[in-house]
Design a protein around this motif. Structure first.
Motif, short mmCIF file in Angstrom:
data_model
loop_
_atom_site.label_atom_id
_atom_site.label_comp_id
_atom_site.label_asym_id
_atom_site.label_seq_id
_atom_site.Cartn_x
_atom_site.Cartn_y
_atom_site.Cartn_z
N VAL B 81 6.18 12.31 -6.77
CA VAL B 81 6.11 11.22 -5.80
C VAL B 81 5.40 11.74 -4.55
CG1 VAL B 81 8.14 10.03 -6.70
CG2 VAL B 81 8.42 11.75 -4.90
N GLU B 123 5.40 9.28 -12.79
CA GLU B 123 6.12 8.72 -11.64
C GLU B 123 5.79 7.25 -11.38
OE1 GLU B 123 8.58 9.96 -10.33
OE2 GLU B 123 8.50 12.12 -10.50
N VAL B 125 3.87 6.16 -9.18
CA VAL B 125 3.68 5.92 -7.75
C VAL B 125 2.26 5.48 -7.46
CG1 VAL B 125 3.61 7.03 -5.49
CG2 VAL B 125 5.48 7.53 -7.07
N TRP B 209 11.78 -3.74 -12.27
CA TRP B 209 11.13 -3.75 -10.95
C TRP B 209 10.55 -5.14 -10.70
CZ3 TRP B 209 7.74 1.34 -10.54
CH2 TRP B 209 8.59 2.45 -10.47
N GLY B 259 13.10 -0.28 -1.97
CA GLY B 259 12.50 0.95 -1.47
C GLY B 259 11.24 0.70 -0.67
N ARG B 260 10.60 -0.45 -0.95
CA ARG B 260 9.33 -0.77 -0.31
C ARG B 260 9.44 -2.13 0.38
NH1 ARG B 260 3.65 -1.20 -0.46
NH2 ARG B 260 3.61 -3.25 -1.40
N THR B 278 9.90 -4.75 -2.86
CA THR B 278 10.18 -4.48 -4.26
C THR B 278 11.68 -4.34 -4.45
OG1 THR B 278 9.97 -2.12 -3.87
CG2 THR B 278 8.01 -3.26 -4.64
N ASP B 280 14.37 -2.71 -7.22
CA ASP B 280 14.56 -1.83 -8.38
C ASP B 280 16.01 -2.01 -8.83
OD1 ASP B 280 15.56 0.58 -9.65
OD2 ASP B 280 13.73 1.61 -9.05
N ALA B 350 17.38 7.42 -14.20
CA ALA B 350 15.94 7.46 -13.95
C ALA B 350 15.19 7.32 -15.27
CB ALA B 350 15.57 8.79 -13.29
N HIS B 376 13.29 13.50 -5.52
CA HIS B 376 12.20 12.74 -4.88
C HIS B 376 12.22 13.02 -3.39
CE1 HIS B 376 11.27 9.57 -8.20
NE2 HIS B 376 11.13 10.81 -8.60
#
Lengths: 407, 407
Positions: B81, B123, B125, B209, B259-260, B278, B280, B350, B376
């Protein structure tokens, strides 16, 4: 005034920093700001006005009076927010120019000089504080300190003024006005809702900006049990919700906004490690504003404690409410009436250069309606007839003031 | 295995994409990723392994067996990440290499070949979806489509593979393994809390997601009355709060994370015009995950209606829970016991390359403890003795599988 010329100049100025969607991005002291300034300065030069640029980049153009008395001053700013419209600020500068041009072309020379100012960095988007140019003009901040203010990239005001060629040498203040009146779009829906063409502005709401940083623990979104998390996004969300609830509770003209919020690292599958947000509180009453600040602080501290976050709060802007000069407000109302425009009294919720000028001379503002109350947006719009009406009220008000030997 | 050599290689690999604070930024297919790949490939070459690179950039190194049977496969990924640690992914690749090196140096040649894989873009990302390399390896996505995936700047996977020199020509899949086992750091606190050294992983939680965009009306924070606002920041805050409340309500192993979160224009004195965030969601049970998704959607729609926002929801990743092979899980537990390491069974919250491999062959994973459950993050840490224990359990497990002629 010539409403068509005014509208055409607003359109021409909007090409400096024009964005694809019709908006304008002319952040203070950028290349776009230089382009806008150059355009306005060229128009000032055509009228053969006496021009000065001071150390903070404020441009002042003076039409001499019949006598060398302190001038009547008007003006506003040319910088915009990142995706703004074409009227906020620009109208005040170009309407001032239009008033002067109208007088020049009519061969009218008033008793007092008339000064038209374009103040640096009013929006405060690129450099803090906002209204920086007028603040320095009024002696509210030392020039040295102002030149050291830095943008997010670390660039100073002083270096950017040098770079765009607007670090002038005129003394601060370059003129000492006997009165100041600023024409501006309302940026809110009140005039439209009341069906009034002209707003006689009685004052400006107090403004409080707080930066809040919440620090928790960055972690994997898929492996960290809910109960072990210290998630600053949740804390930030609690603050956003509280700021709105607080505003609705306080009621009246109180406003509360979280406009900026940044999570780090800001990735879909990572519990954020930190959140940074800003809270903008406004109220026309100093005591109510202070009470809102105290309740915000208490709430943030409590929430940080509950969620296991470290929190850091910083007051980055604090401006007390400003009351404008009663006589000046009356004069704007009378000017509107004499032109058969409907007028309404209102308080400005936004900060303006006029609130700085109110520290040094009798001051007021003239508002014209913003369609839908929209501003700081490409959709910002004021009808051409309202622009013209505002400029005519500005002309009447300035002329009345400029013919007075004594206040 | 040689625990010291393994730790030294982890440290050496962490220099590729090292960040000032001790973290690692080795986003998929960047220069840092190339540097990390080159380092690992050089170590593989020293052992004279048969190396292949396929069209999506998966690197597979094979130690030939006594017979040309389908190999036992291990491996993980080298990408990290944006501000990750040195163990996530890297451990699985380097421990696989360590197992092979130990066998080579001991002169042990197992019946079956042993394959060590480094999969591209686990990842997720930089490029979606995550676990892209193993997904393509298992036939879950066409190579052509995978090569067209774009990062935020619009650059494709294919172009970046070309650029860093890892667009190979090996067939997909380059090998057809008889079994797959991946060593990985837990990235959570469960092993530490239970005082276990080895985790025998029974499966992977389902992952969902969702990208949500809320569109309101950008406006001036000082002039727009509270009641007239359509503020997407408030809507986003409501979602963040709801996601946490929902997770606590559902309980068990359910996880929910925002997270975002991005506001636009993201300025202190502008009511935001839009918010993008977002969500998750993770759960080991498919029905419970689906129910959480439905409740999230209903809440977002209701909230958008109440606040006058336009909302757009997009499911960008959806992975069903994966159950690993029972016999493989038993084998990991037996291997740990034979080495006198305490073992615990657990589900991975995960996503991992192993869950893709589970589509094509009997699969499981071995976890080792993450200090404080942190991952992370630059603080990600696993004790050297745990790294060594994990690699030894991996060795025993692989050897047991590699000596079986029939499963």
């Amino acid at each position: 005034v010539d409403g068509r010329r005014l509208s055409e100049r607003l359109a021409a100025l909007a090409r400096a920093g024009a964005r694809p969607g019709g908006g304008v991005c002319r952040l203070a002291l950028t290349d776009a700001d230089r382009e806008g300034r150059d355009r306005v300065v060229a128009w000032m030069r055509e009228l053969d006005l006496r021009m000065t640029v001071d150390g903070i980049g404020n441009v002042v153009a003076v039409l001499p009076g019949r006598e060398d008395l302190p001038p009547v001053m008007t003006g506003s700013h040319l910088d915009t927010v990142a995706d703004g419209g074409r009227y906020d600020g620009s109208l005040g500068v170009l309407a001032g120019l239009e008033v002067v041009e109208t007088l020049v072309r009519a061969g009218v020379r008033p008793l007092r000089p008339i000064a038209v100012a374009s103040f640096t960095n009013e929006e405060g988007v690129r450099f803090t504080p906002d209204m920086l140019g007028s603040l320095v003009f009024c002696g509210g901040m030392d020039l040295e300190q102002a030149l050291e203010q830095r943008d997010a990239a670390g660039t100073t005001v002083g270096d950017e003024l040098e770079r765009i060629g607007y670090r002038g040498s005129a003394p601060i203040p370059s003129v000492r006005p006997c009165a100041f009146v600023e024409l501006h779009v309302e940026q809110g829906p009140v005039l439209e809702q009341r069906g009034a063409t002209i707003g006689a502005v009685t004052g400006v709401a107090g403004i409080s900006w707080t930066e809040i940083e919440l620090v928790g623990q960055a972690n994997h979104a898929g492996t960290t049990p809910m109960c072990g998390r210290r998630d600053p996004a949740c804390g930030a969300a609690g603050i956003v919700t509280f700021v709105r609830r607080l505003a609705l509770e306080i009621g009246g003209s109180h406003l509360g906004t979280v406009g900026r919020l940044v999570l780090r690292p800001n990735l879909v599958n990572v519990v954020p490690g930190s959140a940074e947000l800003t809270v903008d509180l406004r109220n026309g009453d100093e005591a109510a504003l202070g009470e809102a600040e105290r309740r915000l602080e208490a709430h943030v501290e409590e929430l940080a404690r509950t969620d296991g976050l470290r929190c850091d709060m910083r007051r980055v802007v604090r401006l007390q409410p400003v009351a404008f000069d009663e006589e000046m407000v009356d004069l704007v109302e009378q000017s509107a009436e004499s032109l058969a425009h409907s007028a309404a009294r209102l308080t400005s919720g936004a900060g303006h250069d006029a609130q700085m000028m109110a520290r040094v001379c009798p001051t007021t503002m003239i508002f014209v309606p913003s369609r839908g109350g929209v501003s700081h947006s490409p959709e910002e719009h004021t009808a051409p007839e309202h622009l013209q009406a505002g400029a005519n009220v500005l002309l009447r008000t300035i002329l009345a003031l400029a013919e007075r030997r004594h206040r």
